[in-house]
Every structure is written in C-alpha cells, then in structure tokens.
Scaffold this active site. Structure first.
Site, PDB file in Angstrom:
ATOM      1  N   CYS A 148     -11.325 -11.375   0.465  1.00  0.00           N
ATOM      2  CA  CYS A 148     -10.022 -10.789   0.815  1.00  0.00           C
ATOM      3  C   CYS A 148      -8.871 -11.731   0.502  1.00  0.00           C
ATOM      4  CB  CYS A 148     -10.010 -10.403   2.287  1.00  0.00           C
ATOM      5  SG  CYS A 148      -8.436  -9.685   2.816  1.00  0.00           S
TER       6      CYS A 148
ATOM      7  N   CYS B 106      -8.038  -8.496  -1.357  1.00  0.00           N
ATOM      8  CA  CYS B 106      -6.934  -7.736  -0.767  1.00  0.00           C
ATOM      9  C   CYS B 106      -5.575  -8.416  -0.882  1.00  0.00           C
ATOM     10  CB  CYS B 106      -7.199  -7.474   0.720  1.00  0.00           C
ATOM     11  SG  CYS B 106      -8.907  -7.188   1.173  1.00  0.00           S
TER      12      CYS B 106
ATOM     13  N   LYS C  94      -4.289  -9.041  -4.519  1.00  0.00           N
ATOM     14  CA  LYS C  94      -4.115  -7.706  -5.100  1.00  0.00           C
ATOM     15  C   LYS C  94      -2.818  -7.069  -4.603  1.00  0.00           C
ATOM     16  CE  LYS C  94      -5.958  -4.385  -3.021  1.00  0.00           C
ATOM     17  NZ  LYS C  94      -6.986  -3.565  -2.333  1.00  0.00           N
TER      18      LYS C  94
ATOM     19  N   TYR D 162     -11.700   2.431  -6.091  1.00  0.00           N
ATOM     20  CA  TYR D 162     -10.347   1.978  -5.748  1.00  0.00           C
ATOM     21  C   TYR D 162      -9.964   0.694  -6.468  1.00  0.00           C
ATOM     22  CZ  TYR D 162     -12.122  -1.550  -2.455  1.00  0.00           C
ATOM     23  OH  TYR D 162     -12.741  -2.637  -1.895  1.00  0.00           O
TER      24      TYR D 162
ATOM     25  N   GLU E 223      -6.647   0.685  -8.673  1.00  0.00           N
ATOM     26  CA  GLU E 223      -5.551  -0.202  -8.289  1.00  0.00           C
ATOM     27  C   GLU E 223      -5.167  -1.138  -9.431  1.00  0.00           C
ATOM     28  OE1 GLU E 223      -6.265  -0.423  -3.449  1.00  0.00           O
ATOM     29  OE2 GLU E 223      -7.264  -1.872  -4.751  1.00  0.00           O
TER      30      GLU E 223
ATOM     31  N   HIS F 179      13.539  12.617  11.486  1.00  0.00           N
ATOM     32  CA  HIS F 179      14.230  13.145  10.303  1.00  0.00           C
ATOM     33  C   HIS F 179      15.366  12.224   9.877  1.00  0.00           C
ATOM     34  CE1 HIS F 179      15.603  16.252   7.552  1.00  0.00           C
ATOM     35  NE2 HIS F 179      16.838  16.050   7.990  1.00  0.00           N
TER      36      HIS F 179
ATOM     37  N   GLU G 205       7.555  13.387   8.436  1.00  0.00           N
ATOM     38  CA  GLU G 205       7.821  14.506   9.333  1.00  0.00           C
ATOM     39  C   GLU G 205       7.059  15.765   8.925  1.00  0.00           C
ATOM     40  OE1 GLU G 205      11.844  16.464   9.019  1.00  0.00           O
ATOM     41  OE2 GLU G 205      12.201  14.734   7.715  1.00  0.00           O
TER      42      GLU G 205
END
Length: 462
Positions: free
Chosen positions: A43, A48, A51, A180, A184, A439, A444
């Site tokens: 990681c 991670c 990346k 992934y 990525e 909002h 939302e």
C-alpha cells in the site's frame, strides 16, 4: 518466565503486520517484526498511496481545460515526470518513517531481514542465520503481481511495481488486464499524456462490478481517447530495433509502444517461507488457509492480509490485525467482518461501491427494486464536459433494505465510504427517502430517487 524469545513474531512490515506488532508491543508484549525491504508494504511503497498521488497528477489536464468555462485563462503547462517520482518518493519515505516510529515508540524490535519458518514456534533470520522462538508467529507478507513466464517476451514487460519509478514517462503504453489496477493505470497514463491501449480478454472491464458502472466507465474511457480492446489478449512481446516493444495480440493486432504493463492479478507471497516445513496449509493459489480468527492449521501460527487472499484491501488487513490482537491478547474473540466492504476504483471518473451488484443481487433475491439516475454533474454545465454521473441503489423489495449502492462520478470513493456505514447499519430505502437532500450536490440524487427505475423479478427486468 516465558520459554520463548518473543510473545509475538511478525513476518512482514505491511499495514497488517505493523498494526499487529505495534498494538501487541504497546500492551507490554515482547514483539519482533521482520521486514526485508521497506516498511509500509504494498500500500505505502508500491500500491494505494503512490497510485493515488499519480491519480491526482493525471487529473490536472482536465482541470486546466475545465477552468476556461469558469472564466479562467490557463497558460502553457508542462509536466515533469522526474519531479513527480521524486515527490512521491519523499512522501512514501515520510510514511515509512512514521511506521518505524510507531514501532519504536511501542518498543517492538525491528529486524531488517527476511524470516522463514523452521518449526511451529521457530523462525530463522536469513541475514544472520540466527533462529529465534515465539509463542505466536504472524505471517503478513502480502502479495505480488502475478508473473506470466509463459508469455513470450514477458521479461520485456513491467508491472505495477515498476510503473511508479520508470526513468521517463513513456509516449505510448499497452496495459493488459481488466481489473482495478489495469483500469486505474490506464487512466493515470492517459491523463499524463501517454497514448494508452487497454487489452482485456473479457467482454467488458471490471468483471466483478455492477454492469452500469462497468459500461459507464468503459464508455467514458473510450470517449477520453483510451483505446480499449476487449475479448483479446497479448500472445507475444518482442523488442524492436529502436528499443521499443512490438505487441502481437490473439485477434491479430500489432502495436508498437514504449512500454507494456502486465496487470493480470496478484498472488500471495508464500514462496520460500518454510510453510511446507511446518505443515501450514495453502490453497491452489498459494494463499494461506485460515479460520475465522486468522489461525492456520498449525497451532501458534497465524496469517492475515493479502497472503490469505480473503479480501485484498489494505483496510481489511488492518481490521484483521485488530481482530487478531483482540482475540489473542485481550481475551475477546473477534472475527473479521468481511461483509459489505465499501471500495473504490480511482479511475476517471471514479467508481465507489458497496454491497451487491444488480447482477449478483438478482441471483440471491426474488424481487428487486432498482433506482438509477444518470446526469451531467453541475460542474460540467459550464466546463462543457460531457461526462456523466451514474448513481444506483439496489433494494430488496421484500423488506426495502438497500443491499447495494453504486456511484460512477467525481469523488465517488468519498461517497462510498459514507454509504458503507449506512448499509452496514441496515439502512432501508425508506430511510433514504426521509433524508433531506444537501443542495446543490451530486450526492443528493441518492435521496431523491423516489420511484424505482425498474424491477427485477426472478432474474428478469420488468
């Protein structure tokens, strides 16, 4: 007096191993942790963290383009690959220092060496040949990119390990894989101005994700200029006379590129650990088999994180470590909860997801309500960008429980984390409906989809 040198010996200095060692040592246990490379594991060092830093770097060209729609004039820009690599290295070195500091502060013994099992309570330190004993041995050595020695020219290819530290940014790259990591990196390199081709043997990228997320992202990637070749695979990589790579695919494509990246999965780091010496069982992929409490079949030997191949995510390894400490040192048996794990794909746009896809839910439940919204986000109205956001809720009609939530769009990963809490708490669609909207936000839409877009009964849309 204990008969062992240590109460706990941890093999592997990644997130799960360090968390286990630090927590046990902070309780006054005698702990040693062996790491032959750098603390932080996949990681922090080559996963991670770097990346995500590269993802940020690759997004700036679109930010510069979007600024014009809001009245900004952005001048000529240039990109310095070596500066990015150096900045990345500085940051991961800082993080590694924090890992070491935490261990030092807890009074854990740090051993810069590889360690292998030579007995049920004994390890050998390969740097010195010394053998030490421990009441409990924890294996947390992670995984590595799957090698493909059968591919002609595989030695000419890179993996995600090497991608972060290339001597220069390539002008063109072929990435093979549809998970992934492949997706990525395809977005990262494209964003950095690299001519990018993604080759995947399946019909569509990201096979385990919801179909709307897969289709929406693949379409967005193609619209950006990433070439996506599905139902194809690389059969040969050769070095051209100019030093570049010539790639041949099964479908007959020939591509001349600067780099070829293999992103075809990861495998557990269980080779040469001495597992067979002490009889620790592994599965067909080499992953260590453990029970609900991270115990192997050999008393006193435990394993967690990617080496067990349960769920290959850093937060999962950390959670498993905390459960291990609770169970073994605090007398409070706790098994890791691997259900409803929120996750993200840091593509462009991002995917954030938690729970079941529509396809998987249809196999488990007789009657589903599907709530789906697709729209241009507010920012795109002035920037002129055509990219769409997709939001989707999968609801079990029988009890109105939300069993899946999926988002394709900017900051989807951030939204997925909060949705993960809601779904873990057992939220129903009625809870969403009575929640006021914030909002104006993209999120939302999650609380304003009052009528189902369609239903799925017995596996059929109606």
């Amino acid at each position: 007096m204990t008969a062992f040198d240590y109460d706990l010996f941890v093999i592997g200095g990644g997130s799960g191993g360090v968390r286990s060692a630090r927590l046990a040592a902070s309780m006054g246990k005698k702990v040693a942790i062996a790491e032959e490379f750098r603390f932080g594991g996949t990681c922090v060092i080559r996963g991670c963290v770097p990346k995500k830093l590269y993802v940020y770097a690759s997004q700036f060209p679109e930010h510069f383009e979007d600024a014009a729609g809001f009245g900004w004039t952005v001048g000529e820009s240039t990109f310095d690959w070596k500066a990015l690599v150096a900045a990345k290295e500085k940051e991961i070195t800082r993080l590694e220092g924090l890992y070491r500091k935490g261990l030092d502060n807890a009074a854990a013994t740090i051993l810069a060496t590889r360690a292998v099992l030579v007995g049920p309570n004994t390890v050998r330190l390969t740097a010195t040949g010394e053998e030490v004993t421990a009441e409990r041995i924890l294996i947390a050595v992670g995984g590595h990119p799957t090698p493909h020695p059968d591919l002609p020219g595989h030695a000419l290819c890179i993996t995600s390990n090497e991608a972060f530290d290339l001597p220069e940014v390539p002008k063109s790259i072929v990435i093979t894989g549809g998970g992934y990591i492949a997706v990525e990196f395809a977005n990262i390199f494209h964003g950095l101005g690299v001519e990018t081709t993604l080759i995947y043997r399946g019909k569509q990228i990201l096979s385990r994700f919801d179909q709307d997320m897969r289709q929406g992202l693949q379409s967005a990637m193609i619209a950006k200029g990433i070439r996506v070749l599905c139902e194809d695979l690389i059969i040969d990589v050769a070095e051209a006379a100019d030093g570049r790579r010539t790639v041949t695919t099964k479908a007959g494509e020939t591509l001349h590129v600067d780099q070829v990246m293999l992103a075809l999965g990861r495998a557990p780091n269980t080779g040469s650990l001495g597992l067979e010496t002490v009889g620790v069982k592994t599965d067909e992929r080499g992953a260590i088999i453990v029970d609900d409490y991270s115990r192997t079949n050999v008393p006193g030997i435990f394993a967690l994180g990617d080496v067990t191949d349960r769920v290959q995510l850093t937060p999962v390894a950390i959670h498993e470590a905390m459960c291990f400490i609770e169970t073994e040192f605090r007398g409070n048996p706790v098994s890791p909860d691997h259900d409803l794990i929120a996750t993200a794909v840091f593509s462009q746009p991002e995917i954030g997801t938690v729970g079941l896809s529509e396809e998987e839910a249809a196999k488990r439940f007789d009657d589903l309500e599907i709530y789906r919204a697709e729209f241009r986000p507010m920012k795109a109205t002035l920037s002129g960008r055509q990219e769409k956001t997709i939001m989707k809720l999968v609801v079990n009609a029988a009890d109105r429980k939300v069993i899946g939530a999926h988002i394709l769009g900017h900051e989807a990963g951030e939204m997925a984390q909060l949705l993960g809490i809601s779904l873990k708490a057992g939220v129903t669609k009625d809870d969403f409906d009575r929640t006021m909207a914030v909002h104006p936000t993209a999120s939302e839409e999650l609380v304003t989809m009052y009528q189902p877009s369609y239903r799925v009964r017995n596996g059929q849309r109606i």
